[in-house]
Scaffold this motif. Sequence first.
Motif, PDB file in Angstrom:
ATOM      1  N   LEU A 153       0.638  -0.557  -0.266  1.00  0.00           N
ATOM      2  CA  LEU A 153      -0.585  -0.187  -0.331  1.00  0.00           C
ATOM      3  C   LEU A 153       0.482   0.812   0.173  1.00  0.00           C
ATOM      4  O   LEU A 153       0.146   2.180  -0.711  1.00  0.00           O
ATOM      5  N   GLU A 154       1.909   1.432   0.794  1.00  0.00           N
ATOM      6  CA  GLU A 154       2.921   2.137   0.700  1.00  0.00           C
ATOM      7  C   GLU A 154       3.527   2.868  -0.603  1.00  0.00           C
ATOM      8  O   GLU A 154       3.897   3.895  -1.054  1.00  0.00           O
ATOM      9  N   SER A 155       4.184   1.377  -1.569  1.00  0.00           N
ATOM     10  CA  SER A 155       4.610   1.644  -2.655  1.00  0.00           C
ATOM     11  C   SER A 155       3.708   2.650  -3.610  1.00  0.00           C
ATOM     12  O   SER A 155       3.710   3.473  -4.670  1.00  0.00           O
ATOM     13  N   LEU A 156       2.412   2.042  -3.576  1.00  0.00           N
ATOM     14  CA  LEU A 156       0.817   2.540  -4.448  1.00  0.00           C
ATOM     15  C   LEU A 156       0.902   4.446  -3.915  1.00  0.00           C
ATOM     16  O   LEU A 156       0.891   5.346  -5.097  1.00  0.00           O
ATOM     17  N   VAL A 157       0.934   4.754  -2.182  1.00  0.00           N
ATOM     18  CA  VAL A 157       1.068   6.081  -2.305  1.00  0.00           C
ATOM     19  C   VAL A 157       2.141   6.723  -2.483  1.00  0.00           C
ATOM     20  O   VAL A 157       2.216   7.842  -2.632  1.00  0.00           O
ATOM     21  N   TYR A 158       3.636   6.150  -2.713  1.00  0.00           N
ATOM     22  CA  TYR A 158       4.681   6.689  -2.629  1.00  0.00           C
ATOM     23  C   TYR A 158       5.136   5.846  -3.769  1.00  0.00           C
ATOM     24  O   TYR A 158       6.274   4.981  -2.966  1.00  0.00           O
ATOM     25  N   PRO A 159       4.996   6.389  -5.227  1.00  0.00           N
ATOM     26  CA  PRO A 159       5.662   5.286  -5.942  1.00  0.00           C
ATOM     27  C   PRO A 159       7.375   5.677  -6.170  1.00  0.00           C
ATOM     28  O   PRO A 159       7.892   4.332  -6.278  1.00  0.00           O
ATOM     29  N   THR A 160       7.643   6.324  -5.562  1.00  0.00           N
ATOM     30  CA  THR A 160       9.017   6.700  -6.176  1.00  0.00           C
ATOM     31  C   THR A 160       9.852   6.256  -4.501  1.00  0.00           C
ATOM     32  O   THR A 160      11.356   5.936  -4.866  1.00  0.00           O
TER      33      THR A 160
END
Length: 65
Positions: free
Chosen positions: A49-56
Amino acid sequence: MDIAEISMSLSQNQLMSAVGTAMLGKTLDLVEGQGQALAQSMSMNTPSLESLVYPTSGTMIDVRV
């Protein structure tokens, strides 16, 4: 009740029990397969979920010597 009627009733009960046991076995096999599919789908590499919110976030590493 005569002997033939009792015999037929017992035979029908035995048949129904055998059919119920066979159906339960098939249902158990189906549920085991669904459980394995669920476990496999959960272990796939899915983005958090974190990588979806902060993709970089976490895609680059700064290394200084």
